[in-house]
Write an enzyme that holds these catalytic residues in place. Structure first.
Site, PDB file in Angstrom:
ATOM      1  N   ASP A   1      -7.936  -7.414   0.032  1.00 54.13           N
ATOM      2  CA  ASP A   1      -7.086  -7.629   1.201  1.00 54.13           C
ATOM      3  C   ASP A   1      -7.888  -7.223   2.414  1.00 54.13           C
ATOM      4  O   ASP A   1      -8.766  -6.371   2.329  1.00 54.13           O
ATOM      5  CB  ASP A   1      -5.822  -6.757   1.144  1.00 54.13           C
ATOM      6  CG  ASP A   1      -6.116  -5.336   1.610  1.00 54.13           C
ATOM      7  OD1 ASP A   1      -6.686  -4.571   0.819  1.00 54.13           O
ATOM      8  OD2 ASP A   1      -5.824  -5.018   2.777  1.00 54.13           O
TER       9      ASP A   1
ATOM     10  N   CYS B   1      -8.086 -27.812  11.847  1.00 55.20           N
ATOM     11  CA  CYS B   1      -9.268 -28.656  11.632  1.00 55.20           C
ATOM     12  C   CYS B   1      -8.915 -30.130  11.472  1.00 55.20           C
ATOM     13  O   CYS B   1      -9.674 -31.003  11.881  1.00 55.20           O
ATOM     14  CB  CYS B   1     -10.012 -28.180  10.389  1.00 55.20           C
ATOM     15  SG  CYS B   1     -10.637 -26.493  10.556  1.00 55.20           S
TER      16      CYS B   1
ATOM     17  N   CYS C   1      -6.946 -27.542   6.964  1.00 55.47           N
ATOM     18  CA  CYS C   1      -5.855 -26.875   7.682  1.00 55.47           C
ATOM     19  C   CYS C   1      -5.500 -27.673   8.940  1.00 55.47           C
ATOM     20  O   CYS C   1      -6.297 -28.491   9.401  1.00 55.47           O
ATOM     21  CB  CYS C   1      -6.241 -25.443   8.023  1.00 55.47           C
ATOM     22  SG  CYS C   1      -7.107 -25.263   9.594  1.00 55.47           S
TER      23      CYS C   1
ATOM     24  N   GLN D   1     -11.483   7.330  -5.453  1.00 56.47           N
ATOM     25  CA  GLN D   1     -12.043   7.866  -4.210  1.00 56.47           C
ATOM     26  C   GLN D   1     -13.351   8.584  -4.549  1.00 56.47           C
ATOM     27  O   GLN D   1     -13.849   8.471  -5.669  1.00 56.47           O
ATOM     28  CB  GLN D   1     -11.032   8.810  -3.539  1.00 56.47           C
ATOM     29  CG  GLN D   1      -9.815   8.086  -2.939  1.00 56.47           C
ATOM     30  CD  GLN D   1     -10.141   7.275  -1.681  1.00 56.47           C
ATOM     31  OE1 GLN D   1     -11.252   7.332  -1.140  1.00 56.47           O
ATOM     32  NE2 GLN D   1      -9.160   6.486  -1.212  1.00 56.47           N
TER      33      GLN D   1
ATOM     34  N   HIS E   1      -6.257 -21.326  10.048  1.00 54.58           N
ATOM     35  CA  HIS E   1      -7.577 -21.751   9.585  1.00 54.58           C
ATOM     36  C   HIS E   1      -8.296 -20.631   8.813  1.00 54.58           C
ATOM     37  O   HIS E   1      -8.843 -20.872   7.727  1.00 54.58           O
ATOM     38  CB  HIS E   1      -8.471 -22.212  10.737  1.00 54.58           C
ATOM     39  CG  HIS E   1      -9.892 -22.305  10.284  1.00 54.58           C
ATOM     40  ND1 HIS E   1     -10.366 -23.364   9.537  1.00 54.58           N
ATOM     41  CD2 HIS E   1     -10.909 -21.394  10.350  1.00 54.58           C
ATOM     42  CE1 HIS E   1     -11.617 -23.115   9.192  1.00 54.58           C
ATOM     43  NE2 HIS E   1     -11.973 -21.932   9.668  1.00 54.58           N
TER      44      HIS E   1
ATOM     45  N   GLY F   1     -11.475   3.878   0.157  1.00 58.88           N
ATOM     46  CA  GLY F   1     -12.403   4.667   0.969  1.00 58.88           C
ATOM     47  C   GLY F   1     -13.672   3.936   1.330  1.00 58.88           C
ATOM     48  O   GLY F   1     -14.648   4.557   1.744  1.00 58.88           O
TER      49      GLY F   1
ATOM     50  N   ASP G   1       0.859  -1.186   0.000  1.00 60.79           N
ATOM     51  CA  ASP G   1       0.000   0.000   0.000  1.00 60.79           C
ATOM     52  C   ASP G   1       0.896   1.236   0.000  1.00 60.79           C
ATOM     53  O   ASP G   1       2.121   1.126   0.046  1.00 60.79           O
ATOM     54  CB  ASP G   1      -0.983  -0.049   1.172  1.00 60.79           C
ATOM     55  CG  ASP G   1      -0.299   0.023   2.521  1.00 60.79           C
ATOM     56  OD1 ASP G   1       0.930   0.236   2.577  1.00 60.79           O
ATOM     57  OD2 ASP G   1      -1.009  -0.136   3.533  1.00 60.79           O
ATOM     58  N   SER G   2       0.293   2.402  -0.039  1.00 61.83           N
ATOM     59  CA  SER G   2       1.072   3.631  -0.219  1.00 61.83           C
ATOM     60  C   SER G   2       1.542   4.225   1.093  1.00 61.83           C
ATOM     61  O   SER G   2       2.378   5.126   1.108  1.00 61.83           O
ATOM     62  CB  SER G   2       0.205   4.661  -0.926  1.00 61.83           C
ATOM     63  OG  SER G   2      -0.826   5.102  -0.046  1.00 61.83           O
ATOM     64  N   GLY G   3       0.995   3.751   2.191  1.00 59.43           N
ATOM     65  CA  GLY G   3       1.297   4.340   3.495  1.00 59.43           C
ATOM     66  C   GLY G   3       0.279   5.375   3.929  1.00 59.43           C
ATOM     67  O   GLY G   3       0.195   5.717   5.097  1.00 59.43           O
ATOM     68  N   GLY G   4      -0.501   5.878   2.980  1.00 56.55           N
ATOM     69  CA  GLY G   4      -1.422   6.966   3.287  1.00 56.55           C
ATOM     70  C   GLY G   4      -2.466   6.608   4.325  1.00 56.55           C
ATOM     71  O   GLY G   4      -2.728   7.377   5.249  1.00 56.55           O
ATOM     72  N   TYR G   5      -3.046   5.421   4.194  1.00 54.37           N
ATOM     73  CA  TYR G   5      -4.130   5.038   5.099  1.00 54.37           C
ATOM     74  C   TYR G   5      -3.646   4.984   6.549  1.00 54.37           C
ATOM     75  O   TYR G   5      -4.294   5.489   7.454  1.00 54.37           O
ATOM     76  CB  TYR G   5      -4.711   3.682   4.672  1.00 54.37           C
ATOM     77  CG  TYR G   5      -5.822   3.196   5.569  1.00 54.37           C
ATOM     78  CD1 TYR G   5      -7.113   3.693   5.437  1.00 54.37           C
ATOM     79  CD2 TYR G   5      -5.572   2.256   6.560  1.00 54.37           C
ATOM     80  CE1 TYR G   5      -8.135   3.260   6.269  1.00 54.37           C
ATOM     81  CE2 TYR G   5      -6.595   1.814   7.395  1.00 54.37           C
ATOM     82  CZ  TYR G   5      -7.866   2.317   7.245  1.00 54.37           C
ATOM     83  OH  TYR G   5      -8.868   1.891   8.074  1.00 54.37           O
TER      84      TYR G   5
ATOM     85  N   ASP H   1      -2.753   8.288  -1.631  1.00 55.45           N
ATOM     86  CA  ASP H   1      -4.014   9.030  -1.685  1.00 55.45           C
ATOM     87  C   ASP H   1      -4.413   9.436  -0.285  1.00 55.45           C
ATOM     88  O   ASP H   1      -3.817   8.991   0.697  1.00 55.45           O
ATOM     89  CB  ASP H   1      -5.130   8.198  -2.340  1.00 55.45           C
ATOM     90  CG  ASP H   1      -5.493   6.964  -1.528  1.00 55.45           C
ATOM     91  OD1 ASP H   1      -4.724   6.591  -0.621  1.00 55.45           O
ATOM     92  OD2 ASP H   1      -6.545   6.365  -1.803  1.00 55.45           O
TER      93      ASP H   1
ATOM     94  N   CYS I   1     -12.559 -28.528   6.176  1.00 56.15           N
ATOM     95  CA  CYS I   1     -11.312 -27.769   6.010  1.00 56.15           C
ATOM     96  C   CYS I   1     -10.104 -28.674   6.203  1.00 56.15           C
ATOM     97  O   CYS I   1     -10.105 -29.539   7.073  1.00 56.15           O
ATOM     98  CB  CYS I   1     -11.276 -26.617   7.016  1.00 56.15           C
ATOM     99  SG  CYS I   1      -9.776 -25.627   6.930  1.00 56.15           S
TER     100      CYS I   1
END
Ligand SMILES: [Zn+2]
Length: 378
Positions: free
Chosen positions: A265, A308, A305, A188, A334, A215, A91-95, A145, A303
Site C-alpha cells: 500500500d 489517457c 484510463c 520491526q 491514471h 518501519g 492499519d492499526s492506527g499506530g503509525y 505496533d 493506458c
C-alpha cells in the site's frame, strides 16, 4: 476458516498467489489503494474498482476520530459505509498516532494522544485497536505496533521492537476469529538484521494469518530497504502472505516482488496525482510543466484510463494550471490504473516464468521521458 493465501506459481523468489477473504478472492502480488478516511481521495468506489483494484486500505486513526468506529459499525460497517464490496485491510492506527497526533505519551499499555482535529484526548491500546478494526469490519486487521523512528540506535530499535512484539501477543489474544478474516503481525527492528530476525521469531511463535514488514520507507533509502527485505523475507513462513507497508514507487514494488513480497500500500499514486505528478510506463511526469501545454498526445498511450483514453496532455496541464478539481481526479485515476496494470503485469510474468524480463522492460520504459522536477514551474 480464517483468511488464507494460496501459492499459484513462483519465479525465483517472486510469487503469484490468491488471497481468500470474507469479501472475495484477491490475486497477488497486489497493490492496495489507500482509502484514508473512508474514501480513496478523488475517486468513487466504482472508479477504484474499474482500475482492477480488489483490496483497499482504511486508516484506523482517521476513522476512530471521525466519524468514529462505533458510528461506522452502527451504519453497517466500513464496506457498506464507503460502498466497497471487496475486502478491506485496516492499519492499526499506530503509525498515524506517531505522525499526526499531538502530545503523545507512550507506555507499556498503549499510547495516549490528542486528536489533530480538535485536541480531544484518546487512548489506543492493542486491545482497542483490534476492537476498532473489528467494528469497522476489516477483512484484514493489523497489530498495533510502534513505528520505530529512523534513524534509531540499535538499542532504541530493539526496545521499540520488543514493545511491539508484546503488543502483538496482546492483539492476537484480543482478535476474535471469523471466517475469511485475519490478523497480521508486523516485523520491526529497523535496519538491524539480528533485530529483524528476533522479531520474525517472536511473531511466528505467536502465529498470524499474514506477516507485514514495517518501519521501512521512512528515509533509509531503497538500497537499505532491499537489504532488510533480503534478510527478512526468507525467514517468513512460505505459506502466508507478506505485506510491505507504505511502499512505494514502481521501482520499489518491482524490487520487493522480486524478493517475495505479495502485498503493498502507498499514498504515492493518489497523493502525487493530486499534485500533477503522473506515474507512467514512460517514467514520472509533472503535468504542471510547460512542455505539456500544447501537447495533443495522451499521457500514456498504452493506458486505458479516462485521462489517457479521452484527453490530451495539454488538457491535463490546463486543468492543473486552472486548479480545476477534475485534474486531481483524472491523474489519481491514471496513477491507480498504472499501479494496478504494473502489478497485473508482474503477476502474469511470474505465471509465465519471465519475471526478470518483465522487470527489465518496465525499468527500460521509465527512462523514456526526460526527468521532470516535482515542483517544476510552468
Ligand atoms: Zn492512464
Amino acid at each position: 476458516m480464517t483468511l488464507r493465501w494460496a501459492l499459484v506459481a513462483s519465479d525465483g523468489a517472486a510469487r503469484a498467489g490468491v488471497l481468500h477473504t470474507a469479501h472475495g478472492a484477491v490475486e497477488t502480488p497486489v497493490f492496495m489503494p489507500v482509502g484514508t478516511a473512508g474514501t480513496v481521495k478523488a475517486m468513487t468506489a466504482e472508479a477504484v474498482r474499474s482500475t482492477g483494484a480488489r483490496l483497499v486500505l482504511g486508516n484506523t486513526y482517521h476513522l476512530m476520530l471521525r466519524p468514529g468506529a462505533e458510528r461506522v459499525a452502527r451504519l453497517g460497517g466500513l464496506h457498506r459505509f464507503m460502498d466497497w464490496r471487496g475486502p478491506i485491510l485496516t492499519d492499526s492506527g499506530g503509525y498515524q498516532v506517531m505522525s499526526l497526533s499531538e502530545l503523545r505519551e507512550m507506555d507499556e499499555g498503549g499510547v495516549t494522544f490528542r486528536s489533530h482535529l480538535d485536541g480531544t484526548r484518546h487512548r489506543l491500546t492493542p486491545e482497542r485497536s483490534v476492537e476498532i478494526q473489528r467494528l469497522l469490519g476489516a477483512d484484514i486487521a493489523m497489530c498495533l505496533d510502534e513505528c520505530t523512528p529512523f534513524p534509531a540506535t540499535e538499542a532504541a530499535a530493539a526496545a521499540s521492537m520488543r514493545l511491539s512484539m508484546r503488543w502483538a501477543a496482546r492483539c492476537r489474544a484480543a482478535f476474535v476469529p471469523r471466517p475469511g478474516h485475519g490478523l497480521f503481525g508486523i516485523v520491526q527492528g529497523g535496519v538491524y538484521p539480528e533485530l529483524r530476525a528476533e522479531s520474525v521469531a517472536a511473531l511466528t511463535a505467536i502465529g498470524f494469518e499474514g506477516y507485514a514488514i514495517g518501519g521501512l520507507a521512512v528515509g533509509e533509502g531503497q538500497a537499505a530497504m532491499f537489504a532488510v527485505l533480503d534478510g527478512t523475507v526468507p525467514l517468513l513462513p512460505a505459506d502466508r502472505p507478506r505485506y510491505l507497508m507504505g511502499v512505494g514507487t514502481p521501482a520499489d514494488l518491482v524490487g520487493a516482488v522480486r524478493r517475495g513480497v505479495d502485498m503493498f500500500d502507498c499514498v504515492l499514486p493518489t497523493r502525487s496525482g493530486r499534485t500533477g505528478r503522473a506515474y507512467t510506463r514512460r517514467g514520472v511526469l509533472n503535468l504542471r510543466n510547460a512542455r505539456h501545454a500544447e501537447d495533443p498526445g495522451p499521457l500514456d498511450p498504452a493506458c486505458g484510463c479516462p485521462a489517457c483514453k479521452n484527453h490530451s496532455r495539454a488538457y491535463l496541464h490546463h486543468l492543473f494550471k486552472a486548479r480545476e478539481m477534475l485534474g486531481p481526479m483524472l491523474l489519481t485515476w491514471h496513477n491507480l490504473q498504472y499501479y494496478q496494470d504494473l502489478m497485473r503485469g508482474l503477476r502474469a510474468a511470474i505465471l509465465a516464468g519471465r519475471f526478470e524480463e518483465a522487470a527489465a522492460e518496465a525499468a527500460a520504459g521509465w527512462t523514456a521521458e526526460p526527468a521532470e522536477a516535482a515542483e517544476a514551474a510552468a
